[in-house]
Design a protein around this motif. Structure first.
Motif, PDB file in Angstrom:
ATOM      1  N   VAL A  94     -57.005   8.010  61.771  1.00  0.00           N
ATOM      2  CA  VAL A  94     -57.477   9.253  62.389  1.00  0.00           C
ATOM      3  C   VAL A  94     -57.404  10.362  61.337  1.00  0.00           C
ATOM      4  O   VAL A  94     -56.348  10.586  60.731  1.00  0.00           O
ATOM      5  N   PHE A  95     -58.543  11.002  61.115  1.00  0.00           N
ATOM      6  CA  PHE A  95     -58.632  12.130  60.192  1.00  0.00           C
ATOM      7  C   PHE A  95     -58.824  13.405  60.999  1.00  0.00           C
ATOM      8  O   PHE A  95     -59.498  13.392  62.029  1.00  0.00           O
ATOM      9  N   ALA A  96     -58.263  14.514  60.505  1.00  0.00           N
ATOM     10  CA  ALA A  96     -58.407  15.788  61.203  1.00  0.00           C
ATOM     11  C   ALA A  96     -58.694  16.886  60.187  1.00  0.00           C
ATOM     12  O   ALA A  96     -58.325  16.785  59.020  1.00  0.00           O
ATOM     13  N   ARG A  97     -59.351  17.930  60.692  1.00  0.00           N
ATOM     14  CA  ARG A  97     -59.655  19.081  59.847  1.00  0.00           C
ATOM     15  C   ARG A  97     -59.763  20.323  60.717  1.00  0.00           C
ATOM     16  O   ARG A  97     -60.358  20.285  61.790  1.00  0.00           O
ATOM     17  N   VAL A 101     -67.265   4.733  63.192  1.00  0.00           N
ATOM     18  CA  VAL A 101     -66.651   5.859  63.892  1.00  0.00           C
ATOM     19  C   VAL A 101     -66.341   5.379  65.302  1.00  0.00           C
ATOM     20  O   VAL A 101     -67.235   4.945  66.028  1.00  0.00           O
ATOM     21  N   MET A 102     -65.076   5.424  65.666  1.00  0.00           N
ATOM     22  CA  MET A 102     -64.669   4.955  66.989  1.00  0.00           C
ATOM     23  C   MET A 102     -64.578   6.090  67.997  1.00  0.00           C
ATOM     24  O   MET A 102     -64.750   5.887  69.186  1.00  0.00           O
ATOM     25  N   ASN A 103     -64.250   7.290  67.476  1.00  0.00           N
ATOM     26  CA  ASN A 103     -64.086   8.419  68.373  1.00  0.00           C
ATOM     27  C   ASN A 103     -64.179   9.700  67.558  1.00  0.00           C
ATOM     28  O   ASN A 103     -63.862   9.711  66.373  1.00  0.00           O
ATOM     29  N   ALA A 104     -64.620  10.752  68.189  1.00  0.00           N
ATOM     30  CA  ALA A 104     -64.640  12.064  67.554  1.00  0.00           C
ATOM     31  C   ALA A 104     -64.364  13.101  68.631  1.00  0.00           C
ATOM     32  O   ALA A 104     -64.831  12.961  69.761  1.00  0.00           O
ATOM     33  N   SER A 105     -63.576  14.117  68.267  1.00  0.00           N
ATOM     34  CA  SER A 105     -63.269  15.154  69.239  1.00  0.00           C
ATOM     35  C   SER A 105     -63.136  16.495  68.528  1.00  0.00           C
ATOM     36  O   SER A 105     -62.896  16.548  67.318  1.00  0.00           O
ATOM     37  N   PHE A 106     -63.294  17.553  69.304  1.00  0.00           N
ATOM     38  CA  PHE A 106     -63.142  18.902  68.772  1.00  0.00           C
ATOM     39  C   PHE A 106     -62.433  19.748  69.814  1.00  0.00           C
ATOM     40  O   PHE A 106     -62.867  19.823  70.967  1.00  0.00           O
ATOM     41  N   ASP A 107     -61.324  20.342  69.408  1.00  0.00           N
ATOM     42  CA  ASP A 107     -60.566  21.215  70.292  1.00  0.00           C
ATOM     43  C   ASP A 107     -61.008  22.653  70.025  1.00  0.00           C
ATOM     44  O   ASP A 107     -60.740  23.197  68.952  1.00  0.00           O
ATOM     45  N   GLU A 108     -61.692  23.242  70.982  1.00  0.00           N
ATOM     46  CA  GLU A 108     -62.234  24.588  70.778  1.00  0.00           C
ATOM     47  C   GLU A 108     -61.140  25.636  70.661  1.00  0.00           C
ATOM     48  O   GLU A 108     -61.335  26.672  70.022  1.00  0.00           O
ATOM     49  N   ARG A 157     -59.584  24.741  67.124  1.00  0.00           N
ATOM     50  CA  ARG A 157     -60.663  24.556  66.143  1.00  0.00           C
ATOM     51  C   ARG A 157     -60.391  23.357  65.223  1.00  0.00           C
ATOM     52  O   ARG A 157     -60.786  23.352  64.065  1.00  0.00           O
ATOM     53  N   VAL A 158     -59.677  22.368  65.764  1.00  0.00           N
ATOM     54  CA  VAL A 158     -59.383  21.159  64.994  1.00  0.00           C
ATOM     55  C   VAL A 158     -60.302  20.035  65.456  1.00  0.00           C
ATOM     56  O   VAL A 158     -60.398  19.755  66.655  1.00  0.00           O
ATOM     57  N   ALA A 159     -60.973  19.435  64.490  1.00  0.00           N
ATOM     58  CA  ALA A 159     -61.801  18.258  64.761  1.00  0.00           C
ATOM     59  C   ALA A 159     -61.025  17.024  64.338  1.00  0.00           C
ATOM     60  O   ALA A 159     -60.305  17.039  63.333  1.00  0.00           O
ATOM     61  N   GLU A 160     -61.166  15.953  65.121  1.00  0.00           N
ATOM     62  CA  GLU A 160     -60.552  14.671  64.775  1.00  0.00           C
ATOM     63  C   GLU A 160     -61.602  13.586  64.842  1.00  0.00           C
ATOM     64  O   GLU A 160     -62.433  13.568  65.754  1.00  0.00           O
ATOM     65  N   VAL A 161     -61.534  12.683  63.863  1.00  0.00           N
ATOM     66  CA  VAL A 161     -62.438  11.539  63.829  1.00  0.00           C
ATOM     67  C   VAL A 161     -61.583  10.290  63.658  1.00  0.00           C
ATOM     68  O   VAL A 161     -60.755  10.215  62.748  1.00  0.00           O
ATOM     69  N   THR A 162     -61.784   9.320  64.554  1.00  0.00           N
ATOM     70  CA  THR A 162     -61.088   8.042  64.450  1.00  0.00           C
ATOM     71  C   THR A 162     -62.053   7.042  63.820  1.00  0.00           C
ATOM     72  O   THR A 162     -63.160   6.832  64.328  1.00  0.00           O
ATOM     73  N   TRP A 182     -60.591  16.557  54.821  1.00  0.00           N
ATOM     74  CA  TRP A 182     -60.047  16.008  56.052  1.00  0.00           C
ATOM     75  C   TRP A 182     -58.707  15.381  55.683  1.00  0.00           C
ATOM     76  O   TRP A 182     -58.563  14.803  54.607  1.00  0.00           O
ATOM     77  N   GLN A 183     -57.748  15.500  56.581  1.00  0.00           N
ATOM     78  CA  GLN A 183     -56.440  14.903  56.336  1.00  0.00           C
ATOM     79  C   GLN A 183     -56.244  13.686  57.232  1.00  0.00           C
ATOM     80  O   GLN A 183     -56.655  13.677  58.394  1.00  0.00           O
ATOM     81  N   LEU A 184     -55.592  12.668  56.657  1.00  0.00           N
ATOM     82  CA  LEU A 184     -55.212  11.502  57.440  1.00  0.00           C
ATOM     83  C   LEU A 184     -54.008  11.894  58.283  1.00  0.00           C
ATOM     84  O   LEU A 184     -52.957  12.284  57.738  1.00  0.00           O
ATOM     85  N   VAL A 185     -54.159  11.845  59.618  1.00  0.00           N
ATOM     86  CA  VAL A 185     -53.079  12.285  60.505  1.00  0.00           C
ATOM     87  C   VAL A 185     -52.425  11.122  61.262  1.00  0.00           C
ATOM     88  O   VAL A 185     -51.367  11.293  61.836  1.00  0.00           O
ATOM     89  N   ALA A 186     -53.059   9.946  61.258  1.00  0.00           N
ATOM     90  CA  ALA A 186     -52.462   8.794  61.939  1.00  0.00           C
ATOM     91  C   ALA A 186     -53.072   7.520  61.373  1.00  0.00           C
ATOM     92  O   ALA A 186     -54.236   7.480  60.996  1.00  0.00           O
ATOM     93  N   THR A 187     -52.242   6.476  61.317  1.00  0.00           N
ATOM     94  CA  THR A 187     -52.709   5.155  60.882  1.00  0.00           C
ATOM     95  C   THR A 187     -52.269   4.127  61.902  1.00  0.00           C
ATOM     96  O   THR A 187     -51.208   4.249  62.507  1.00  0.00           O
ATOM     97  N   ASP A 188     -53.092   3.132  62.080  1.00  0.00           N
ATOM     98  CA  ASP A 188     -52.763   2.024  62.976  1.00  0.00           C
ATOM     99  C   ASP A 188     -53.436   0.785  62.427  1.00  0.00           C
ATOM    100  O   ASP A 188     -54.638   0.633  62.534  1.00  0.00           O
TER     101      ASP A 188
END
Length: 124
Positions: free
Chosen positions: A105-108, A56-63, A66-71, A117-123
């Motif tokens: 990057v996955f988001a939910r 896990v490189m990064n995790a965030s939550f937008d209050e 209500r979307v969480a993202e995990v890199t 969780w959905q894949l929202v970005a690839t690198d």
């Protein structure tokens, strides 16, 4: 794993089962890439060996949204060859194991009915 399913679905050009796991723009880019390969008469034969590293490189939550993202960082091993219309190998070696490194990057939406969780970005 979701990583293996998505990676191998893309490699094999089998995208139908992936749509629910990919954000719309990611799915569209996968469809475009597969169509481009098909237009060129190329097919990929790949075999998944296994995941060697996940982190896990990064995790965030937008209050607000209500979307969480995990890199996530993945290092996988697979064999892969690209064949032309005549079935000749134009890239790769069926016996050589290659390392594939991906940052995805996955988001939910938390609280949503869909547990995936959905894949929202690839690198790569």
């Amino acid at each position: 794993s979701a990583y293996e399913m998505i990676l191998m679905g893309f490699e094999r050009g089998e995208l139908d089962n992936l749509q629910g796991f990919l954000a719309e723009d990611v799915f569209d880019s996968f469809v475009d890439a597969v169509a481009q390969r098909e237009d060129q008469g190329l097919t990929i034969e790949a075999e998944f060996i296994g995941v060697r590293e996940t982190a896990v490189m990064n995790a965030s939550f937008d209050e607000t949204t209500r979307v969480a993202e995990v890199t996530m960082r993945f290092v996988a091993e697979l064999t892969s060859v690209v064949r032309n219309r005549d079935g000749e190998i134009v890239e790769g070696d069926p016996k050589a194991v290659k390392r594939q490194k991906d940052i995805w990057v996955f988001a939910r939406s938390m609280g949503a009915d869909d547990p995936n969780w959905q894949l929202v970005a690839t690198d790569g």
